[in-house]
Design an enzyme around this catalytic site. Structure first.
Site, mmCIF file in Angstrom:
data_model
loop_
_atom_site.group_PDB
_atom_site.id
_atom_site.type_symbol
_atom_site.label_atom_id
_atom_site.label_comp_id
_atom_site.label_asym_id
_atom_site.label_seq_id
_atom_site.Cartn_x
_atom_site.Cartn_y
_atom_site.Cartn_z
ATOM 1 N N HIS A 83 1.219 -1.219 -0.278
ATOM 2 C CA HIS A 83 -0.309 -0.445 0.050
ATOM 3 C C HIS A 83 1.063 1.957 0.490
ATOM 4 C CE1 HIS A 83 -3.809 -2.628 1.185
ATOM 5 N NE2 HIS A 83 -3.665 -2.819 2.089
ATOM 6 N N GLU A 135 -3.489 3.217 1.480
ATOM 7 C CA GLU A 135 -2.957 2.945 0.252
ATOM 8 C C GLU A 135 -3.558 4.725 -0.023
ATOM 9 O OE1 GLU A 135 -3.676 1.181 -3.424
ATOM 10 O OE2 GLU A 135 -3.689 3.341 -4.588
#
Ligand code: F3S
Length: 290
Positions: A83, A135
């Site tokens: 991420h 993310e």
């Protein structure tokens, strides 16, 4: 009878790469601890098996509590998961004395680079995605000024920029491409001066498409994935619509197959957090037992 694995199944490229980087660190056999910054993937068994090999999960904000392990103030190795993290987090971890191994997916890294360059060039950044997803939190942290994060069309009416200002739009890698297009079209019609960098990753769509194609041809489908994993459930739905004899299992133990002689093709697919060894185990079992 044939057994076929869907063309795209299980870990995506970025997660595979992150797993390989972790395995490489383990193989180095260092005496200092290895951490991942948050669980590497949403699969408790994988996380537990890494823990057994000496890879600990350090939850974000708990990094200060990791002990100093050498006279240089070092705390061991910190692996950043696929991420990615913000620039500040990375700096903070380095300052705390961790050796960083960056397993950020290159597709996510590309977004970091884009928002960093474009915001430095004076553009406002709009991120299409979920502001609370790690993310997106990471991407926010690579922008030169706070970006505007938007998840649906309604929020587009609250864009705080004037129509003649330059705006760059990127997206969370796992965002739905149809919804992304709708949002971009809507913003475009409002008359903003935009450049759009489509940063959606096709891994999920490809996995779903491959599962659907295989289920269409198969007499029996096996979907491997966590019961709480939404992407695995989606795969099951897609397969069950095309193949009546579809089984949803977490591990080989859940599989109780009875295959009539008429079965010619058994298809197998797996969700995004299913490790390769489980996929292989299931494949070998079906190949050898029937
Ligand atoms: Fe996976 Fe990277 Fe795409 S982590 S889902 S290949 S952005």
């Amino acid at each position: 009878m044939k057994v076929e694995l869907a063309k795209s199944a299980g870990f995506c490229f970025g997660v595979n790469r992150a797993m390989e980087l972790v395995e490489k660190q383990i193989a180095l056999g260092k005496s200092e601890p290895i951490y991942t910054y948050g669980p590497l993937i949403h699969n408790e068994e994988v996380v537990a098996s890494l823990e057994k090999k000496g890879v600990h999960v350090c939850e974000s904000n708990a990094e200060d509590k990791c002990p100093i392990v050498n006279e240089n103030g070092g705390r061991g190795t910190m692996i950043l998961r696929s991420h990615g993290v913000s620039a500040n987090t990375e700096k903070h971890l380095k300052n705390l004395g961790f050796d960083i191994v960056d397993a950020t997916c290159p597709f996510v890294k590309r977004i970091h680079k884009t928002v960093n360059e474009e915001s430095k060039a004076g553009k406002h950044i709009i991120i299409v995605g979920n502001a609370k997803h790690p993310e997106v939190e990471g991407i926010i942290g690579w922008c030169n000024e706070p970006p505007f994060v938007i998840e649906n069309i309604d929020e587009a009416d609250r864009i705080p920029y004037a129509k003649d200002e330059k705006v760059c739009i990127v997206s969370q890698t796992t965002f739905n491409s149809k919804k992304f297009k709708e949002i971009v079209d809507y913003i475009t019609k409002k008359g903003y001066d935009i450049n759009v960098v489509n940063t959606i990753c096709n891994a999920t769509e490809e996995r779903q498409q491959a599962a659907g194609e295989l289920a269409e041809a198969a007499d029996c489908m096996i979907v491997i994935g966590g019961t709480h994993s939404s992407n695995s459930r989606k795969l099951y739905e897609i397969c069950a619509q095309r193949c009546e004899n579809t089984h949803f299992i977490q591990t080989l133990d859940d599989l109780h197959l009875e295959l009539p002689k008429s079965v010619r093709l058994v298809g197998i697919t797996a969700g995004a957090s299913t490790p390769n060894n489980i996929i292989e185990e299931v494949q070998n079992y079906v190949r050898n037992e029937f």
